[in-house]
Design a protein around this motif. Structure first.
Motif, PDB file in Angstrom:
ATOM      1  N   SER A  83       0.815  -1.216   0.000  1.00  0.00           N
ATOM      2  CA  SER A  83       0.000   0.000   0.000  1.00  0.00           C
ATOM      3  C   SER A  83       0.847   1.263   0.000  1.00  0.00           C
ATOM      4  N   GLU A  84       2.199   1.111  -0.004  1.00  0.00           N
ATOM      5  CA  GLU A  84       3.055   2.280   0.035  1.00  0.00           C
ATOM      6  C   GLU A  84       2.885   3.116  -1.235  1.00  0.00           C
ATOM      7  N   GLU A  85       2.965   4.428  -1.067  1.00  0.00           N
ATOM      8  CA  GLU A  85       2.757   5.329  -2.192  1.00  0.00           C
ATOM      9  C   GLU A  85       3.757   5.077  -3.305  1.00  0.00           C
ATOM     10  N   ILE A  86       5.011   4.782  -2.956  1.00  0.00           N
ATOM     11  CA  ILE A  86       6.037   4.601  -3.978  1.00  0.00           C
ATOM     12  C   ILE A  86       5.693   3.443  -4.894  1.00  0.00           C
ATOM     13  N   ASP A  87       5.073   2.371  -4.354  1.00  0.00           N
ATOM     14  CA  ASP A  87       4.682   1.230  -5.182  1.00  0.00           C
ATOM     15  C   ASP A  87       3.541   1.607  -6.114  1.00  0.00           C
ATOM     16  N   ARG A  88       2.579   2.384  -5.604  1.00  0.00           N
ATOM     17  CA  ARG A  88       1.471   2.817  -6.457  1.00  0.00           C
ATOM     18  C   ARG A  88       1.983   3.710  -7.574  1.00  0.00           C
ATOM     19  N   VAL A  89       2.886   4.613  -7.239  1.00  0.00           N
ATOM     20  CA  VAL A  89       3.435   5.524  -8.241  1.00  0.00           C
ATOM     21  C   VAL A  89       4.206   4.743  -9.300  1.00  0.00           C
ATOM     22  N   LEU A  90       5.025   3.777  -8.858  1.00  0.00           N
ATOM     23  CA  LEU A  90       5.795   2.971  -9.805  1.00  0.00           C
ATOM     24  C   LEU A  90       4.867   2.224 -10.754  1.00  0.00           C
ATOM     25  N   GLY A  91       3.824   1.615 -10.209  1.00  0.00           N
ATOM     26  CA  GLY A  91       2.886   0.885 -11.045  1.00  0.00           C
ATOM     27  C   GLY A  91       2.233   1.752 -12.088  1.00  0.00           C
ATOM     28  N   LEU A  92       1.808   2.940 -11.697  1.00  0.00           N
ATOM     29  CA  LEU A  92       1.149   3.845 -12.636  1.00  0.00           C
ATOM     30  C   LEU A  92       2.140   4.398 -13.648  1.00  0.00           C
ATOM     31  N   GLU A  93       3.376   4.661 -13.207  1.00  0.00           N
ATOM     32  CA  GLU A  93       4.382   5.169 -14.138  1.00  0.00           C
ATOM     33  C   GLU A  93       4.759   4.129 -15.189  1.00  0.00           C
ATOM     34  N   LEU A  94       4.624   2.860 -14.852  1.00  0.00           N
ATOM     35  CA  LEU A  94       4.913   1.803 -15.814  1.00  0.00           C
ATOM     36  C   LEU A  94       3.818   1.687 -16.865  1.00  0.00           C
ATOM     37  N   GLY A  95       2.715   2.394 -16.651  1.00  0.00           N
ATOM     38  CA  GLY A  95       1.646   2.377 -17.638  1.00  0.00           C
ATOM     39  C   GLY A  95       0.394   1.657 -17.197  1.00  0.00           C
ATOM     40  N   ALA A  96       0.289   1.313 -15.898  1.00  0.00           N
ATOM     41  CA  ALA A  96      -0.924   0.656 -15.419  1.00  0.00           C
ATOM     42  C   ALA A  96      -2.096   1.639 -15.423  1.00  0.00           C
ATOM     43  N   ASP A  97      -3.295   1.093 -15.608  1.00  0.00           N
ATOM     44  CA  ASP A  97      -4.494   1.929 -15.629  1.00  0.00           C
ATOM     45  C   ASP A  97      -5.130   2.038 -14.251  1.00  0.00           C
ATOM     46  N   ASP A  98      -4.842   1.086 -13.373  1.00  0.00           N
ATOM     47  CA  ASP A  98      -5.405   1.140 -12.023  1.00  0.00           C
ATOM     48  C   ASP A  98      -4.559   0.280 -11.104  1.00  0.00           C
ATOM     49  N   TYR A  99      -4.777   0.460  -9.783  1.00  0.00           N
ATOM     50  CA  TYR A  99      -3.949  -0.175  -8.772  1.00  0.00           C
ATOM     51  C   TYR A  99      -4.850  -0.503  -7.588  1.00  0.00           C
ATOM     52  N   VAL A 100      -5.065  -1.796  -7.315  1.00  0.00           N
ATOM     53  CA  VAL A 100      -5.976  -2.223  -6.261  1.00  0.00           C
ATOM     54  C   VAL A 100      -5.176  -2.903  -5.153  1.00  0.00           C
ATOM     55  N   VAL A 101      -5.352  -2.422  -3.925  1.00  0.00           N
ATOM     56  CA  VAL A 101      -4.610  -2.946  -2.778  1.00  0.00           C
ATOM     57  C   VAL A 101      -5.445  -4.001  -2.056  1.00  0.00           C
ATOM     58  N   LYS A 102      -4.823  -5.130  -1.744  1.00  0.00           N
ATOM     59  CA  LYS A 102      -5.477  -6.195  -0.974  1.00  0.00           C
ATOM     60  C   LYS A 102      -5.575  -5.781   0.493  1.00  0.00           C
ATOM     61  N   PRO A 103      -6.634  -6.191   1.199  1.00  0.00           N
ATOM     62  CA  PRO A 103      -7.814  -6.911   0.699  1.00  0.00           C
ATOM     63  C   PRO A 103      -8.747  -5.971  -0.073  1.00  0.00           C
ATOM     64  N   PHE A 104      -9.486  -6.521  -1.003  1.00  0.00           N
ATOM     65  CA  PHE A 104     -10.357  -5.707  -1.836  1.00  0.00           C
ATOM     66  C   PHE A 104     -11.689  -6.423  -2.046  1.00  0.00           C
ATOM     67  N   SER A 105     -12.655  -5.685  -2.543  1.00  0.00           N
ATOM     68  CA  SER A 105     -13.955  -6.245  -2.877  1.00  0.00           C
ATOM     69  C   SER A 105     -13.939  -6.720  -4.324  1.00  0.00           C
ATOM     70  N   PRO A 106     -14.242  -7.984  -4.588  1.00  0.00           N
ATOM     71  CA  PRO A 106     -14.297  -8.458  -5.976  1.00  0.00           C
ATOM     72  C   PRO A 106     -15.266  -7.652  -6.832  1.00  0.00           C
ATOM     73  N   ARG A 107     -16.360  -7.208  -6.241  1.00  0.00           N
ATOM     74  CA  ARG A 107     -17.327  -6.396  -6.994  1.00  0.00           C
ATOM     75  C   ARG A 107     -16.710  -5.069  -7.402  1.00  0.00           C
ATOM     76  N   GLU A 108     -15.874  -4.497  -6.512  1.00  0.00           N
ATOM     77  CA  GLU A 108     -15.200  -3.241  -6.859  1.00  0.00           C
ATOM     78  C   GLU A 108     -14.211  -3.466  -7.994  1.00  0.00           C
ATOM     79  N   VAL A 109     -13.480  -4.577  -7.965  1.00  0.00           N
ATOM     80  CA  VAL A 109     -12.535  -4.876  -9.049  1.00  0.00           C
ATOM     81  C   VAL A 109     -13.291  -5.000 -10.368  1.00  0.00           C
TER      82      VAL A 109
END
Length: 235
Positions: A83-109
């Motif tokens: 859930s660290e910000e640096i991981d979210r930023v890295l994922g989005l900078e690589l070109g990801a469209d979204d970033y979901v942190v566990k645990p999550f709702s399958p309906r939300e995904v």
């Protein structure tokens, strides 16, 4: 036709929950548990969207995303316990469209997947294919022909080496987005891992010279100090 989803998740319980939710929503889902399996599935039958877990037994989702991004712009969603910000930023900078942190709702995904696919479909319906242009075309006529893998300035072909073409095409597909040297090395020189990062600067210099030589007066490729490069939209 049902949309195809590639799900890369090594925890079976999480995978089963997502499989059930996505299939209930009408998606066709292919589940794999390893990075190499995901890349094989991506090559065999390209999906409409990929959901990638970050932590994997044989690598990580970030590397899978980098490899996919060398040849495809398909939508990508990361799943991760980080859930660290640096991981979210890295994922989005690589070109990801979204970033979901566990645990999550399958309906939300599922809801996020539907929203991303709607945006992707809308973008494709309004984009000219296979020719992409930038706003610079109005004054300088720079055109990317994806199907022929070449650039034109007006009606004249722009003579480029393989890496010059890949570099300019990468920037042009996402105008105004700043790419770091590391990102460009991964996206353009992925098959030449021992190339020095100063190669990016050298190719940018060569590209600018060729663009000027062929009548592109606008400084299309912009330098962002300590950050990287972007392709400038005119106006």
């Amino acid at each position: 036709m049902r949309k195809r989803i590639l799900l890369l998740e090594d925890e079976q319980a999480i995978a089963d929950t997502l499989l059930y939710a996505l299939q209930s929503e009408g998606f066709e889902v292919r589940h794999v548990a390893l990075a190499r399996q995901a890349l094989e599935a991506f090559q065999d039958n390209p999906p409409d969207l990929a959901i990638l877990d970050v932590g994997l037994p044989d690598g990580n989702g970030f590397e899978v995303c980098r490899t996919m991004r060398r040849t495809s712009e398909l939508p990508i969603v990361f799943l991760t316990a980080r859930s660290e910000e640096i991981d979210r930023v890295l994922g989005l900078e690589l070109g990801a469209d979204d970033y979901v942190v566990k645990p999550f709702s399958p309906r939300e995904v599922c809801a996020r997947v539907r929203a991303i696919l709607r945006r992707s479909a809308a973008a494709m319906s309004t984009a000219p294919f296979p020719v992409l242009t930038t706003a610079a075309e109005a004054s300088d006529g720079l055109i990317l022909d994806e199907a022929a893998q070449r650039f034109r300035v007006g009606n004249a072909l722009l003579p480029l080496t393989r890496y010059e073409y890949l570099l300019l095409a990468t920037l042009m597909r996402r105008p105004e987005r700043i790419f770091s040297r590391t990102e460009l090395m991964d996206l353009v020189w992925g098959d030449a891992p021992h190339t020095a990062d100063r190669t990016v600067d050298a190719h940018v210099k060569l590209l600018r010279a060729k663009l000027r030589e062929h009548g592109v007066k606008t400084e299309v490729i912009q330098t962002h100090r300590h950050m990287g490069y972007s392709l400038r939209l005119a106006g």
